[in-house]
Enzyme design. Sequence first.
Site, PDB file in Angstrom:
ATOM      1  N   GLU A 124       0.721  -1.210   0.163  1.00  0.00           N
ATOM      2  CA  GLU A 124       0.054   0.031   0.037  1.00  0.00           C
ATOM      3  C   GLU A 124       0.977   1.166  -0.106  1.00  0.00           C
ATOM      4  OE1 GLU A 124      -2.782   0.883   3.400  1.00  0.00           O
ATOM      5  OE2 GLU A 124      -4.003   1.823   2.082  1.00  0.00           O
ATOM      6  N   ALA A 260       1.681  -0.835  10.904  1.00  0.00           N
ATOM      7  CA  ALA A 260       1.234  -1.918  10.630  1.00  0.00           C
ATOM      8  C   ALA A 260       0.518  -2.052   9.360  1.00  0.00           C
ATOM      9  CB  ALA A 260       0.210  -2.564  11.580  1.00  0.00           C
ATOM     10  N   MET A 261       0.052  -3.195   8.574  1.00  0.00           N
ATOM     11  CA  MET A 261      -0.411  -3.140   7.212  1.00  0.00           C
ATOM     12  C   MET A 261      -1.445  -4.239   7.490  1.00  0.00           C
ATOM     13  SD  MET A 261      -0.785  -1.930   4.327  1.00  0.00           S
ATOM     14  CE  MET A 261      -2.225  -2.543   3.354  1.00  0.00           C
ATOM     15  N   GLU A 262      -2.606  -3.828   7.012  1.00  0.00           N
ATOM     16  CA  GLU A 262      -3.843  -4.999   7.226  1.00  0.00           C
ATOM     17  C   GLU A 262      -3.915  -5.750   6.042  1.00  0.00           C
ATOM     18  OE1 GLU A 262      -3.803  -1.464   6.302  1.00  0.00           O
ATOM     19  OE2 GLU A 262      -5.773  -1.141   5.096  1.00  0.00           O
ATOM     20  N   ASN A 263      -2.845  -6.297   5.379  1.00  0.00           N
ATOM     21  CA  ASN A 263      -3.009  -7.212   4.286  1.00  0.00           C
ATOM     22  C   ASN A 263      -3.927  -8.726   4.842  1.00  0.00           C
ATOM     23  OD1 ASN A 263      -0.543  -6.103   3.063  1.00  0.00           O
ATOM     24  ND2 ASN A 263       0.446  -7.276   4.874  1.00  0.00           N
ATOM     25  N   HIS A 295      -7.343  -2.390  15.013  1.00  0.00           N
ATOM     26  CA  HIS A 295      -7.306  -1.272  13.826  1.00  0.00           C
ATOM     27  C   HIS A 295      -7.198  -2.319  12.525  1.00  0.00           C
ATOM     28  CE1 HIS A 295      -6.374   2.510  11.483  1.00  0.00           C
ATOM     29  NE2 HIS A 295      -5.816   1.552  10.691  1.00  0.00           N
ATOM     30  N   GLU A 296      -6.161  -2.952  12.648  1.00  0.00           N
ATOM     31  CA  GLU A 296      -5.778  -3.857  11.266  1.00  0.00           C
ATOM     32  C   GLU A 296      -6.932  -5.014  11.129  1.00  0.00           C
ATOM     33  OE1 GLU A 296      -3.703  -2.616   9.779  1.00  0.00           O
ATOM     34  OE2 GLU A 296      -2.981  -1.422  11.371  1.00  0.00           O
ATOM     35  N   GLU A 318      -9.341   4.395   6.743  1.00  0.00           N
ATOM     36  CA  GLU A 318      -8.431   4.789   7.949  1.00  0.00           C
ATOM     37  C   GLU A 318      -9.291   5.280   9.120  1.00  0.00           C
ATOM     38  OE1 GLU A 318      -6.070   3.263   8.182  1.00  0.00           O
ATOM     39  OE2 GLU A 318      -5.283   2.636   6.164  1.00  0.00           O
TER      40      GLU A 318
HETATM   41 ZN   LIG Z   1      -5.280   1.467   8.673  1.00  0.00          ZN
END
Ligand SMILES: [Zn+2]
Length: 842
Positions: A124, A260-263, A295-296, A318
């Site tokens: 992203e 962090a990243m929500e993959n 959040h993720e 977001e």
């Molecule tokens: Zn986010």
Amino acid sequence: MALGKNFRLPTDCKPVRYGAHLAPDLEAGTFEGRMELEVRLEAPRREIHLHAVGLTVGRARARVQDRSFKAASSTDAESETVTLRFDEELPAGSAILDLAWSGKFSPGLRGLYRAGPLAVTQFEAADARRVFPCFDEPAFKARWNVVLVGLPEGVAALSNGQPIRDQKEPGGGRTVQFSETPPLSSYLIAVVIGELAASPEAKARSYPVRTWAVPQKQALTGFGQEVATAVLPLLEDYFGQPYAYGKVDQVGVPDFEAGAMENAACITYREVALLLDPKTAPLNIQKRVAEVITHELSHQWFGNLVTMVWWDDLWLNEAFATWMAYKIVDQWRPRWRVWMDFEVGKGAALHLDALRSSHPIRAEIKNAEEAGESFDAITYEKGGAILRMIESYLGEEKFREGIRLYMRRHREANATADDLWGALAEASGQPIVDLANGWIRQTGYPLITLSQEGGRIRARQRRFFSDPHAAPEPTLWMVPLVLRIDGRERRFMMRSAEETIDPGGPFEWVLGNAGARGFYRAAYDPELLRRLIRALPELKPEERMALVSDQWALVRANAAKLDGFLDLLAALQGETDHTVLDEVVGRLSYLEHRVVADEDRPRYQSWVQKLFSRAAAELGWDPSPGEEDERRLRRAAVLRALALVGRDPAAISDAVARYRRQVAKHPQAVDPNLLDIVVAAAARQADENRFEEMKELARIEIDPAAKRRYLHALAMVEGAKLVPRSVELALDPFVPMQDFASYLATLLANRAAREEAWKMLRTRWDEVRKKGDSPMILRRLVEALGSLTERRHLVEVEKFLVEHELPPAKQAVAQTLERLRADVDLRERLQPELSSALRSRS
Ligand SMILES: [Zn+2]
């Protein structure tokens, strides 16, 4: 033909299913890929555009039923695409593209990159194209079948799907095939390969959950497991839709750009946002980790299952995940009172959004680079606060019904903000589209000024600017105004610039933002303010916090006097709520950092000492067994004020003594909530031996928060001999790329190191730029310059940023310059006021 930077892929050719094989060479830092990509053409086409950056496409052909089509490929750097030109027109309908390519690992923290012993992806906003030729815009959702080829023995391999085949190849190496995913946008695809160890598998309802870390940190994975298994069912219940991705893997990555990243089902984290030992972690870190994980996981619905059409609705993802995380963590651990932490983030957004260079929550985004710039406090915290305000207006039940409707209607597809407002309006029967659009499409927010006129209350709204010289603007908002009049809550919808409110009889005091749910600031005429301050104990903690925040903003805008603000702070010295105290200490620390003149410093410090000495004496340094969290956190706020802002000599020596015990691994040496204070105090006084000791601790610490604490302590040293070493260290690989900007910000905030650090930045900019080679880190580097304090710095920064153009950070540049100008003006305006206020108080 050049396609240009703002080129968007045509929508008459859509991906349906990717079958992608990736063969990474972990040693060489290169990879080879091949894929069969099923696309659907709405009309016959001779050309197909895909995104690709830095990839060499070798084979390109298409198959339609049993006919084969050859293609020539050409790349375009500006639009980051590869165009396939077929020898004859492909017919409408289904076609299989057959591609082969090669590429390199990225030097920065995006695309496919090395992070310690791992190879990991971060896509992203638009970096999937650095690994796969693909339709790299969020509207193109497709099913992904990922196969990793040629992996060494013994490494772990993770992706969005479950592993369904893991076997040795006859020619050496291993192949791991993952199950097909539901439809996903390319930015949500992930691959993680390397030496990893997992927690024992746990179940959230029927879904397996595992938390991964590099092997020596495996013991720190339990808390992340606990949070994920607890909150996933709560999210599933809220959304009224089952979790769509079958399993959850959470991975702590040793070098990571964002938090962090929500993959989908393969969530990657900065280690400090996932891994901790609950026995030794401060409560604020535990809350932060729980909030990030939640959040993720909320993104698995909001973002992954229902995805924005284009990056102009990034805020939908977001803002929603930000708000939802607090809501769910509050449900899970009510005693943490995390909404108070939400207020802190909201305060930062109110501050940013008072700049002329702010932007609307929903802004026009022309290309991927601009999308990358949108990850800021306006998108996250302001967006979250607006959703909270709307929820409060509609009521929790109706709001949730609207969200469920939106999820049902758009699952596995894409949606826009108007789809969300439509669903909320339908579920609630309230016309909220105008209300919502006013808040997300207009920049800024209103200041609501209340005055008493006869027996009535007059309310006026105008856009609030930090800059006292900003020209007034005619923008108006529909404001769901919630007042508290002598303890009774009253709701009004304010639609015009000025309205008169009937208080319903004589009253003593009125509060302009009851419950602090509104995204606006409140001001009062002098008499109303006096009466409100008398009523302080009757206000809720979040209301006292908002009052401090609003009054400070008015001082900045030259609409209130510093002296009155200092009186307000002094009136709060008996405050028992730690979050209100944190707000007070934050303002005092700002004044100490930016405003106090050197000759006034001793007087300022002794005033701060006086404010907190009684509370400090009552609380002491050491908690009694079984002491409640609130008291521990209050102690941390008070001792921070005393030891770090007031620089009380006794408090400093108490802190240093505890640092020594901590380092000597004395059992129960110090309450974890005091560690930041203890280590910072010890760092300021460090000699050469302690510097080396802290450096060694930063090197060997397994716990990411502890490592980070010692690392940043190295940037807090004040000894003349140590400062050059501390500055030099910034460019050393010892400071990882992910911590580079925050390390520099700490140096620039350090009075003793500021000049030297700023000089290093200017003279060795090429090295700095190379180390901060990613758009997000570059933006944080620019923001770090905001820690400078004096007019000559401002002049130098302005000149520097003109000479070194930074297109991926143009918004950060504008905001940092405006903020720095405001801070420098404020310093010059407040210095004499503060000086005389201190004299009259000593
Ligand atoms: Zn986010």
